[in-house]
Design an enzyme around this catalytic site. Structure first.
Site, PDB file in Angstrom:
ATOM      1  N   SER A  84      90.217  17.957  12.447  1.00  0.00           N
ATOM      2  CA  SER A  84      91.310  17.049  12.088  1.00  0.00           C
ATOM      3  C   SER A  84      92.624  17.311  12.799  1.00  0.00           C
ATOM      4  O   SER A  84      93.567  16.523  12.637  1.00  0.00           O
ATOM      5  CB  SER A  84      91.536  17.073  10.574  1.00  0.00           C
ATOM      6  OG  SER A  84      90.489  16.404   9.918  1.00  0.00           O
ATOM      7  N   GLY A 325      92.218  21.723  10.832  1.00  0.00           N
ATOM      8  CA  GLY A 325      91.059  20.905  11.145  1.00  0.00           C
ATOM      9  C   GLY A 325      89.756  21.624  10.881  1.00  0.00           C
ATOM     10  O   GLY A 325      89.598  22.791  11.237  1.00  0.00           O
TER      11      GLY A 325
END
Length: 372
Positions: A84, A325
């Site tokens: 992410s 992420g």
């Protein structure tokens, strides 16, 4: 650039001296070295890598193994999946388009993608571009509803963006747009489709042309359907049940995450990207201010979310701006302070990391940005 490598305190330290600066492997970054050692020796993480950079240069610290079968260490200069953290790249491109007058932050996504967001109370006529970038659209998380099992069972399957969006739209909206916060990959699938509609080109091409090439991020890529990671890289592992032996999921089709999480990068590249972003070199002042209008998320650590960018308080005082992420095989946190310091930390186990791994990642970033 000069390099020297020393084994210190159970971690391997690679000193990168650039622009006349030097860093001492013997006395510097003791907290970071200890955090990485604890990740791999105590938290059950196979391998970990961190690069901290300031105006004098950069230091890379590695610990553990990059390949469990071979028993080899995490390679220096590793490439890895950033999950992410991709969202910050996607948001930056959208905000550049806002600065060029091609996208209106407060326009409904319906203006750009008519009829696409419909069903179960989800309505693109009520959701603005700003809502999407700030995870305040009310759209359910497509990743949550697809389930980790589906991704693990079919790691090489190609997925279309609209297929990913379908996992979200099949469920009722969570709240009226703008009246809550819910982290949802669907928001950034739509952001990628928005980029493609406005530019007429693949979103990955916009990322390469607008961000990767100008910043000379040669270790960073938007892989599309390519399942492999360019060398050098560690293997990526996951666990689906506690206590399970880590399974190798290095090769996956990253279309499972697309504009919300598909990119590959290196720690030095991420540091350079966040330094440029926070330093005002990628966005005009108005768009950077909008990106940094962070609001509470309910995170117990006090992290707040802006538009594709998180504001995270530091234990030593101040804050850093960045993103975290997770994707099959890897977990990453990267960010920069306004004082000119950047850090990226990666571990090669996700999902299935322990709470100690999650805490250790945050501790490593704090140690890197706070200094010894």
């Amino acid at each position: 650039m000069m390099r020297s490598t020393k084994a210190v305190g159970g971690a391997l330290v690679l000193v990168l001296a650039a622009g006349g600066g030097t860093a001492s492997a013997d006395t510097g970054h003791a907290g970071l070295r200890d955090a990485l050692r604890r990740l791999t020796a105590e938290a059950g993480t196979p391998g970990a890598l961190a690069v901290v950079r300031d105006r004098t240069g950069a230091t890379e610290v590695r610990s553990g193994v990059g390949d469990l079968r071979r028993g080899t260490p995490v390679p220096p200069g590793s490439r890895f999946r950033i999950g992410s953290v991709t969202k910050t790249f996607t948001a930056t491109v959208v905000l550049q388009l806002v600065g060029e007058g091609r996208v209106d932050l407060d326009a409904p996504i319906e203006r750009y993608l008519p009829g696409l967001v419909r069903g179960n109370g989800n309505d693109g006529r009520e959701i603005t571009v700003r809502h999407l970038l700030g995870h305040r659209s009310g759209l359910p998380d497509n990743v949550e509803h697809m389930g980790i099992g589906e991704a693990v069972e079919h790691p090489l399957k190609h997925r279309e963006p609209r297929e990913l969006l379908g996992y979200s739209l099949a469920h009722p909206r969570l709240f009226k747009p703008g009246e809550g916060y819910k982290y949802s990959g669907a928001n950034y699938v739509l952001a990628g489709l928005l980029i493609e509609k406005v530019t007429g080109r693949p979103y990955g091409e916009a990322v390469r042309r607008r961000l990767l090439r100008p910043l000379d991020l040669r270790g960073t890529s938007v892989p599309g359907d390519r399942a492999g990671i360019p060398a050098p890289h560690p293997r990526g592992y996951l666990r689906t049940t506690p206590g399970e032996q880590p399974r190798d999921y290095t090769r996956i089709n990253p279309s499972v995450a697309w504009a919300a999480g598909e990119m590959i990068s290196t720690a030095p590249d991420l540091n350079r990207f966040f330094a440029a972003l926070v330093g005002g070199r990628l966005l005009r002042p108005a768009e950077l201010r909008a990106m940094k209008q962070a609001r509470p998320t309910g995170n117990p650590g006090g992290a707040e979310y802006g538009l594709g960018l998180m504001r995270v308080p530091l234990a030593c005082g101040g804050e850093y701006w960045g993103h975290s992420g997770d994707i099959l095989g890897f977990s990453t946190i990267a960010g920069a302070t306004t004082g000119g310091r950047q850090a990226t930390v990666m571990v090669n186990l996700a999902p299935g990391g322990t709470q100690a791994q999650k805490d250790g990642l945050r501790a490593a970033v704090t140690a890197a940005l706070c200094g010894d």
